[in-house]
Structure formats: C-alpha cells, structure tokens
Design a protein around this motif. Structure first.
Motif, PDB file in Angstrom:
ATOM      1  N   PHE A  85       0.862  -1.187   0.000  1.00 33.25           N
ATOM      2  CA  PHE A  85       0.000   0.000   0.000  1.00 33.25           C
ATOM      3  C   PHE A  85       0.897   1.235   0.000  1.00 33.25           C
ATOM      4  N   PHE A  86       0.665   2.140  -0.948  1.00 29.75           N
ATOM      5  CA  PHE A  86       1.483   3.341  -1.087  1.00 29.75           C
ATOM      6  C   PHE A  86       0.612   4.563  -0.773  1.00 29.75           C
ATOM      7  N   PRO A  87       0.728   5.126   0.445  1.00 29.06           N
ATOM      8  CA  PRO A  87      -0.121   6.253   0.844  1.00 29.06           C
ATOM      9  C   PRO A  87       0.531   7.601   0.532  1.00 29.06           C
ATOM     10  N   ASP A  88      -0.219   8.664   0.749  1.00 28.13           N
ATOM     11  CA  ASP A  88       0.389   9.993   0.731  1.00 28.13           C
ATOM     12  C   ASP A  88       1.014  10.248   2.105  1.00 28.13           C
ATOM     13  N   SER A  89       1.731  11.354   2.260  1.00 28.12           N
ATOM     14  CA  SER A  89       2.475  11.602   3.498  1.00 28.12           C
ATOM     15  C   SER A  89       1.657  12.294   4.582  1.00 28.12           C
ATOM     16  N   PHE A  90       0.417  12.678   4.280  1.00 25.05           N
ATOM     17  CA  PHE A  90      -0.313  13.551   5.186  1.00 25.05           C
ATOM     18  C   PHE A  90      -1.463  12.828   5.897  1.00 25.05           C
ATOM     19  N   LYS A  91      -1.956  13.467   6.974  1.00 25.83           N
ATOM     20  CA  LYS A  91      -3.014  12.839   7.771  1.00 25.83           C
ATOM     21  C   LYS A  91      -4.328  12.758   7.007  1.00 25.83           C
ATOM     22  N   ARG A  92      -4.559  13.740   6.108  1.00 25.53           N
ATOM     23  CA  ARG A  92      -5.740  13.709   5.253  1.00 25.53           C
ATOM     24  C   ARG A  92      -5.293  13.928   3.810  1.00 25.53           C
ATOM     25  N   PRO A  93      -5.639  13.011   2.906  1.00 25.67           N
ATOM     26  CA  PRO A  93      -5.224  13.182   1.509  1.00 25.67           C
ATOM     27  C   PRO A  93      -5.715  14.511   0.938  1.00 25.67           C
ATOM     28  N   GLY A  94      -4.803  15.242   0.326  1.00 22.13           N
ATOM     29  CA  GLY A  94      -5.158  16.515  -0.278  1.00 22.13           C
ATOM     30  C   GLY A  94      -5.113  17.699   0.660  1.00 22.13           C
ATOM     31  N   PHE A  95      -4.824  17.446   1.944  1.00 20.79           N
ATOM     32  CA  PHE A  95      -4.691  18.518   2.940  1.00 20.79           C
ATOM     33  C   PHE A  95      -3.263  18.451   3.484  1.00 20.79           C
ATOM     34  N   PHE A  96      -2.536  19.549   3.374  1.00 20.40           N
ATOM     35  CA  PHE A  96      -1.093  19.514   3.570  1.00 20.40           C
ATOM     36  C   PHE A  96      -0.625  20.115   4.889  1.00 20.40           C
ATOM     37  N   GLU A  97      -1.519  20.264   5.854  1.00 21.82           N
ATOM     38  CA  GLU A  97      -1.142  20.919   7.106  1.00 21.82           C
ATOM     39  C   GLU A  97      -0.299  20.032   8.011  1.00 21.82           C
ATOM     40  N   GLU A  98      -0.579  18.721   8.026  1.00 23.43           N
ATOM     41  CA  GLU A  98       0.055  17.861   9.030  1.00 23.43           C
ATOM     42  C   GLU A  98       0.489  16.535   8.414  1.00 23.43           C
ATOM     43  N   ASN A 100       1.676  12.596   8.445  1.00 25.17           N
ATOM     44  CA  ASN A 100       1.434  11.353   9.174  1.00 25.17           C
ATOM     45  C   ASN A 100       2.716  10.518   9.146  1.00 25.17           C
ATOM     46  N   PRO A 101       3.438  10.408  10.283  1.00 23.83           N
ATOM     47  CA  PRO A 101       4.724   9.678  10.289  1.00 23.83           C
ATOM     48  C   PRO A 101       4.610   8.236   9.808  1.00 23.83           C
ATOM     49  N   THR A 102       3.485   7.579  10.118  1.00 24.37           N
ATOM     50  CA  THR A 102       3.300   6.195   9.680  1.00 24.37           C
ATOM     51  C   THR A 102       3.249   6.109   8.165  1.00 24.37           C
ATOM     52  N   ASN A 103       2.554   7.065   7.542  1.00 25.61           N
ATOM     53  CA  ASN A 103       2.483   7.075   6.082  1.00 25.61           C
ATOM     54  C   ASN A 103       3.851   7.331   5.458  1.00 25.61           C
ATOM     55  N   VAL A 104       4.610   8.254   6.054  1.00 27.36           N
ATOM     56  CA  VAL A 104       5.970   8.527   5.560  1.00 27.36           C
ATOM     57  C   VAL A 104       6.805   7.247   5.634  1.00 27.36           C
ATOM     58  N   GLN A 105       6.654   6.527   6.723  1.00 28.06           N
ATOM     59  CA  GLN A 105       7.387   5.273   6.910  1.00 28.06           C
ATOM     60  C   GLN A 105       7.015   4.258   5.839  1.00 28.06           C
ATOM     61  N   ASP A 195       8.174  -1.419  10.146  1.00 29.52           N
ATOM     62  CA  ASP A 195       7.095  -1.212  11.113  1.00 29.52           C
ATOM     63  C   ASP A 195       7.578  -1.310  12.553  1.00 29.52           C
ATOM     64  N   PHE A 196       8.620  -2.095  12.801  1.00 27.25           N
ATOM     65  CA  PHE A 196       9.130  -2.298  14.156  1.00 27.25           C
ATOM     66  C   PHE A 196      10.627  -1.978  14.208  1.00 27.25           C
ATOM     67  N   PRO A 197      11.131  -1.595  15.376  1.00 27.65           N
ATOM     68  CA  PRO A 197      12.558  -1.302  15.494  1.00 27.65           C
ATOM     69  C   PRO A 197      13.405  -2.575  15.452  1.00 27.65           C
ATOM     70  N   TYR A 198      14.681  -2.381  15.150  1.00 35.22           N
ATOM     71  CA  TYR A 198      15.641  -3.472  15.123  1.00 35.22           C
ATOM     72  C   TYR A 198      16.467  -3.466  16.405  1.00 35.22           C
ATOM     73  N   ARG A 199      16.781  -4.650  16.908  1.00 39.29           N
ATOM     74  CA  ARG A 199      17.714  -4.805  18.026  1.00 39.29           C
ATOM     75  C   ARG A 199      18.937  -5.561  17.515  1.00 39.29           C
ATOM     76  N   ILE A 200      20.080  -4.894  17.557  1.00 38.36           N
ATOM     77  CA  ILE A 200      21.328  -5.453  17.028  1.00 38.36           C
ATOM     78  C   ILE A 200      22.241  -5.759  18.205  1.00 38.36           C
ATOM     79  N   GLU A 201      22.622  -7.009  18.349  1.00 37.27           N
ATOM     80  CA  GLU A 201      23.500  -7.433  19.437  1.00 37.27           C
ATOM     81  C   GLU A 201      24.917  -7.614  18.897  1.00 37.27           C
ATOM     82  N   LEU A 202      25.869  -6.952  19.544  1.00 40.93           N
ATOM     83  CA  LEU A 202      27.262  -6.970  19.102  1.00 40.93           C
ATOM     84  C   LEU A 202      28.133  -7.805  20.033  1.00 40.93           C
TER      85      LEU A 202
END
Length: 395
Positions: A85-98, A100-105, A195-202
C-alpha cells in the motif's frame, strides 16, 4: 482444490483475461478498457492477470478508502504474496497541514522494497494524492542506506555518525521512527523503512544477532539476517534527488487505473491546493510538512499523465485515453437479500437454470437451514468459509 483456488483458476484461464494479457505482450504501451466490472470482480480480474503473467502491477484507485478495500480483497486472494500500500504523506489526503509519520514510513519502506526486489513482480495499490508526491530515487537511496548483516563487522562510531547526519536522535529507548539507543553491546534502531525497530546485538565489533522487537513490551518478534536503515526521505534529501513513483517502477509495469479522469482531476486539485498552501508557510517553519513544500517535492499533473501515456494501462472507466482494445465483462451488481434466505436460494436456483455456477464466500458459517438445503445431492452451490464479501454472481 478449494473454492477460492478454483475460482482464481477460472479467472486465470478466462478468455477475456487471456485476451488482455496477449494484447499487452504484443503491444507494451497499449491502453485497454475493461468494461462491465462491478464489485470484487476487479480484484479477481487483477489476480487472474497476475497469475497468468506475473509482472509489476500499479493499481490506482479513486481514493484512499477504495485503495484500502482493494488491498484487503487482494490480500485474501494472494495468500503468500505481499500487497503493498502506497499512501500519501499527510493525515488527510489533499490537505497539507500535518504529516502522518506512519504514512511517511510506509512510503519509504516501499521505495526500499522496490529497489531491492528480486521478485517476478510486485503489486502496489495507491490513489491520486499519493502519486502527486515525489519519492527518493533508488540510486540516491542505495547510496544513503546503512546495511547491517549478522556475522559482519560494524563500526559503532560510523553508525552513530550516519544516523545523526540523517536526523536520527539518540534516546534511552526507541518508540518511533528516527530514534536509536545504545546500551553496552545492544543497539536499538527504529528505521523509517520498517514497522518495528531493530535490536542489534554486538560481540565486540561483530554483529552477533539481529531481530525486530515490540517497543512497548520489549519482546522479540522475528530474527533476521540483514537490515537496511533508511533515513526520513522528506527531511534528508532535496528536490533534485526525488522522482515520481512511476519512474521508480520498471518500464514494463502494468498500470490499472480505476478512472483516469478522476485521477487527473484529483492531481490537478492537489496541485492547486499545494500552491495555495505554500503561500501560507513561513520561512521560519521547520516542520516536516513545511520541508516538503520548501523542496517542492511534488509532480506536476502533466508530468504524471505524460508518464502514464508511456506505460501500458488497463482502465475500468472510458476516458480521454486512445484505447487499443475494449474488453467487456457482463457482471451485474448483487441483488439485496437482507438476510432473506428464501430470496437468496431463489436467486441461486435462477442462476443455475441460466447455466451460471454459484460461489459463496463468507467469514462465518451459513445457517443450518441454508446448509441443509445445499447439502442435498446435485446442489448448485459450493460453500466456502472464505473472504469478507457478500455472495455475488461470478461470470
């Protein structure tokens, strides 16, 4: 063979799907109108075409909700394949005020997947507002991606420098994309491409183990061999490093456009709205939404439509394209039964008399009376506890 596999096989071998695939194989930039498609027939036609000839598919729906519904339908048909799924970057499509970090991700993750994919084809579902925004070019992404693999050496100092240069912040614990933490030989990184962080053990300077984990519970989710750390493409790169998603996809990508005229109208509307919004942004505004506008990271309507003209297109509504082929299904909307099983049974029997084979897909088991009726020998109906759609005719 279960009912789902059987109906998919019927669509894969359907003469209209075969005609579509055959025409596209002889005319790489053909424009085809697929008419008479209603309900979930769209998803079955797409699946049938993919199973007959796997390739990259870009599916452009009318809006975000329709795209999400189509993705859900296709996920039910493709059990072992991811539907992106390829979304736009904003909280509401076509509205550019804010933003959405999840969409950017999700956008960043898809660019990363496409740049590394070895599959015969990928399926991407999107909508006009998402196509309006540019993405990072694969070449720039490749040069600015940090790859970490188990068993290989990792310089923690170089890693910290990379992360700080691309806007990551060092925290005690990670909770959202753009954060990292270091505790002894354990490095946690929340990339913009996962979607989730990585844990790297050295173990000294060698990567001993990599796994994803839930940042709320700290419990491990999956062990993996290699990860790619992706920066925030909206903040870390300039306009000249960004391109249209259409330029990232292979040249033989097949575009399925629900309604080309709606696509053009919405992109034009986004262009006008973006122009108005850009005049309200202060030069001192350092928000992520402002950064997108300062870089002018948008595609012009003429650029998108011009690029589409170069690609093969299947549309479900007639439009301004010069179509090379018109392929028509004879599907009709499902009648409204309103839990009236007698009416449903009557409809199924009528279908049987017309030589139509009935399939019923359901999340839950049908009622006892309904089952008793259709368990009788010679019954026309095959029951399958599958999918979320109401009963429908299949041609």
């Amino acid at each position: 063979m279960n009912n789902k596999d059987r109906i998919l096989e019927l669509y894969r071998k359907d003469r209209r799907i075969e005609r579509l695939v055959s025409y596209l194989s002889h005319s790489p930039s053909a424009k085809i109108h697929l008419g008479g498609v209603v309900g979930a027939l769209e998803a079955f036609a797409i699946a049938g075409a993919y199973f007959q000839h796997p390739r990259f598919f870009l599916l452009v729906e009318e809006d975000k909700d329709a795209a999400a519904y189509l993705q859900n339908d296709l996920e039910g048909l493709f059990e072992k394949k991811s539907i992106h799924f390829f979304p736009d970057s904003f909280k509401r499509p076509g509205f550019f005020e804010e933003v959405n970090p999840t969409n950017v991700q999700m956008r960043t993750e898809l660019v990363n997947i496409l740049s590394q994919s070895k599959a015969a084809g990928e399926i991407i579902v999107t909508y006009p507002e998402a196509l309006f925004e540019k993405v990072l070019s694969p070449e720039v992404l490749q040069a600015n991606r940090l790859d970490i693999a188990a068993g290989e050496k990792l310089s923690v100092e170089d890693m910290i420098e990379f992360l700080l240069d691309f806007g990551f912040t060092r925290e005690d614990f990670v909770f959202e994309p753009g954060q990292f933490s270091i505790r002894g030989g354990i490095v946690d990184i929340f990339s913009y491409g996962n979607d989730f962080p990585y844990r790297i053990e050295l173990f000294d300077v060698e990567v001993e183990n990599i796994r994803t984990f839930n940042p709320l519970t700290q419990l491990s989710l999956a062990q993996i061999h290699r990860v790619s750390i992706i920066p925030n493409i909206n903040r870390s790169f300039k306009q000249e490093q960004k391109v249209s998603l259409l330029d990232v996809l292979p040249p033989e990508t097949l575009c399925w456009v629900k309604d080309p005229e709606i696509l053009l109208n919405k992109i034009q509307h986004c262009f006008e709205q973006a122009g108005e919004h850009s005049r309200t942004i202060s030069v001192l505004d350092e928000s992520e939404a402002a950064a997108i506008f300062k870089d002018q990271a948008f595609n012009l309507p003429r650029e998108i439509m011009g690029r589409l003209q170069e690609l093969p297109i299947v549309s479900f509504q007639p439009s301004f394209f010069q179509y090379n082929e018109n392929i028509v299904f004879q599907a009709k909307p499902q009648p409204s039964f309103n839990r009236n099983f007698d009416l449903l049974i009557s409809e199924l029997k009528s279908n049987q008399k017309q030589g139509i084979e009935n399939f019923i897909f359901s999340d839950s088991a049908p009622s006892g009376a309904f089952l008793r009726h259709f368990r009788r020998p010679g019954s026309p109906c095959q029951l399958s506890p599958y999918h979320t759609h109401h009963p429908r005719r299949v041609y």
